[in-house]
Enzyme design. Structure first.
Site, mmCIF file in Angstrom:
data_model
loop_
_atom_site.group_PDB
_atom_site.id
_atom_site.type_symbol
_atom_site.label_atom_id
_atom_site.label_comp_id
_atom_site.label_asym_id
_atom_site.label_seq_id
_atom_site.Cartn_x
_atom_site.Cartn_y
_atom_site.Cartn_z
ATOM 1 N N CYS A 193 0.838 -1.201 0.000
ATOM 2 C CA CYS A 193 0.000 0.000 0.000
ATOM 3 C C CYS A 193 0.878 1.259 0.000
ATOM 4 O O CYS A 193 1.440 1.620 -1.024
ATOM 5 C CB CYS A 193 -0.983 -0.051 1.159
ATOM 6 S SG CYS A 193 -2.363 1.113 0.980
ATOM 7 N N HIS A 252 -3.535 -4.957 0.837
ATOM 8 C CA HIS A 252 -2.920 -5.407 2.089
ATOM 9 C C HIS A 252 -2.925 -6.933 2.148
ATOM 10 O O HIS A 252 -3.799 -7.536 2.782
ATOM 11 C CB HIS A 252 -3.671 -4.822 3.289
ATOM 12 C CG HIS A 252 -3.342 -3.403 3.560
ATOM 13 N ND1 HIS A 252 -2.337 -3.024 4.415
ATOM 14 C CD2 HIS A 252 -3.878 -2.263 3.065
ATOM 15 C CE1 HIS A 252 -2.261 -1.690 4.449
ATOM 16 N NE2 HIS A 252 -3.186 -1.213 3.642
ATOM 17 N N GLU A 266 -1.233 -8.908 3.869
ATOM 18 C CA GLU A 266 -1.099 -9.430 5.236
ATOM 19 C C GLU A 266 -2.451 -9.597 5.924
ATOM 20 O O GLU A 266 -2.557 -10.325 6.926
ATOM 21 C CB GLU A 266 -0.170 -8.525 6.060
ATOM 22 C CG GLU A 266 -0.807 -7.287 6.636
ATOM 23 C CD GLU A 266 -1.051 -6.161 5.621
ATOM 24 O OE1 GLU A 266 -1.626 -5.122 6.017
ATOM 25 O OE2 GLU A 266 -0.661 -6.318 4.443
#
Length: 233
Positions: A116, A210, A212
């Site tokens: 990001c 994102h 993660e």
């Protein structure tokens, strides 16, 4: 037989005010999903709080890979723009430190994944610019949305995730003019550049979403495998 050491992956951090227990003070922060994500990819995570930019090369020399985490908007002055009223307050210490880390990673051939804000900083580090606001990529304040991204065939990203995929996303800025050497490797349905990368032999990839926050470890596995290969050289 002794197992080879897992690659050591540095992850940049937030620098913000936080409260815990009886304390309320400045703190370096990192959502727990980041170290979990690195572990899921087979690496060991180490936090990299903002430091003197002159120390970036020395830090990178001790690491096998780098993740530049998400966070605050990049200060528009970094790419020669006047702040839009909708651009958030600057995180100047992070900007300086993370730009230095990116520069050191590019110079040393250290595998790099930008997440990001990290993708946006990668673009700025290479002379690119950002769109300071776009609609439709934030579901609601504090709510991670999801949308499809489509890979560009023949890219590093497509070699890791060859199919169109739903990804977790939370951003209101994006790449405008690409930095030197960067190529788009995924797009959203509205045409927004969702991933960028450098040509081989470097392993340098930035994604606007994102990863993660999702359950797909393929990107971080690619990073960790590249880091392990660099270590063996």
């Amino acid at each position: 037989m002794t197992q080879p050491a897992k690659p050591l992956i540095g992850v940049t951090t937030y620098l913000d005010r936080a409260r815990w227990g009886v304390w309320d003070m400045p703190a370096v922060l990192l959502p727990a999903q980041y170290p979990r994500y690195v572990r899921d990819g087979g690496g060991l995570a180490v936090m990299l709080p903002p430091d003197e930019p002159s120390e970036a090369a020395a830090v990178l020399a001790r690491l096998d890979g780098l993740v530049v985490a998400g966070g605050a908007d990049v200060e528009p002055a970094r790419y020669g723009a006047v702040p839009d009223p909708r651009t958030g307050p600057p995180a100047r210490e992070r900007d300086a430190w993370e730009l230095a880390l990116i520069g050191a990673a590019l110079a040393s051939g250290t595998p790099l994944l930008g997440v990001c804000r990290g993708m946006q900083l990668l673009n700025v580090a290479l002379g690119g610019t950002l769109t300071q606001h776009l609609d439709g990529h934030v579901e609601a304040p504090g709510v991670m949305g999801r949308h499809p991204v489509k890979p560009v065939p023949g890219t590093l990203y497509a070699s890791l995730v060859p199919e169109q995929a739903e990804v977790p996303a939370y951003h209101h800025q994006a790449v405008d003019r690409l930095g030197a050497g960067l190529a788009p490797s995924a797009h959203a349905e509205d045409g927004t550049v969702e991933a960028v990368e450098l040509a081989e032999p470097a392993w340098v990839l930035g994604v606007q979403w994102h990863p993660e926050m999702g359950e797909d470890p393929r990107l971080v596995r690619g990073l960790v495998e590249a880091a392990a290969a660099v270590r063996r050289r």
